[in-house]
Enzyme design. Structure first.
Site, PDB file in Angstrom:
ATOM      1  N   HIS A 288      38.074  35.025  41.201  1.00  0.00           N
ATOM      2  CA  HIS A 288      37.121  34.071  40.737  1.00  0.00           C
ATOM      3  C   HIS A 288      35.841  34.183  41.531  1.00  0.00           C
ATOM      4  O   HIS A 288      35.236  33.594  41.980  1.00  0.00           O
ATOM      5  CB  HIS A 288      37.608  32.582  40.987  1.00  0.00           C
ATOM      6  CG  HIS A 288      39.164  32.255  40.784  1.00  0.00           C
ATOM      7  ND1 HIS A 288      39.448  32.309  39.506  1.00  0.00           N
ATOM      8  CD2 HIS A 288      40.216  32.449  41.564  1.00  0.00           C
ATOM      9  CE1 HIS A 288      40.583  32.111  39.510  1.00  0.00           C
ATOM     10  NE2 HIS A 288      41.270  32.367  40.553  1.00  0.00           N
ATOM     11  N   CYS A 289      35.463  35.439  41.383  1.00  0.00           N
ATOM     12  CA  CYS A 289      34.023  36.010  41.941  1.00  0.00           C
ATOM     13  C   CYS A 289      33.992  35.724  43.483  1.00  0.00           C
ATOM     14  O   CYS A 289      33.113  35.647  43.908  1.00  0.00           O
ATOM     15  CB  CYS A 289      32.763  35.286  41.338  1.00  0.00           C
ATOM     16  SG  CYS A 289      32.776  35.705  39.453  1.00  0.00           S
TER      17      CYS A 289
END
Length: 114
Positions: free
Chosen positions: A69-70
């Protein structure tokens, strides 16, 4: 705008509390952000790669996200490289949560993932 952002946020919180209450009872689920003030729940299923859970849930038309998720530092913070992330919003309801929980409660989940 007619609904109001506070009402939308309250709806997200209620759905999250409901989901967390269900997932906490499942021995094969590890939850990560139960107290955050959002409609997002991050978790993993013991022994199953997060992306495989995503593919499995897609078979049941349940949309989630899987990965880091980055957040490249995720591993340093929670000891995991990837998680499953459920994001609830105005368009979700308690039936959506029940469908997700039912799919995760599938006793044959490992067979279906492979």
């Amino acid at each position: 705008e007619k609904i109001g952002m506070e009402n939308i946020h309250d709806h997200e919180r209620k759905l999250k509390e409901y989901l967390v209450s269900k997932l906490e009872k499942m021995k094969n689920i590890k939850l990560y952000n139960t107290t955050s003030d959002s409609g997002i729940v991050s978790f993993n299923v013991d022994g199953i790669f997060a992306q495989d859970i995503s593919i499995y849930l897609n078979k049941y038309n349940i949309a989630i996200r899987a990965g880091n998720h980055c957040a490249k530092l995720l591993h340093e913070e929670i000891g995991e490289h990837n998680t499953v992330r459920v994001s609830m919003y105005l368009y979700n309801d308690f039936l959506d949560v029940d469908r997700l929980v039912d799919a995760l409660n599938n006793k044959d989940i490992l067979k279906e993932v492979i």
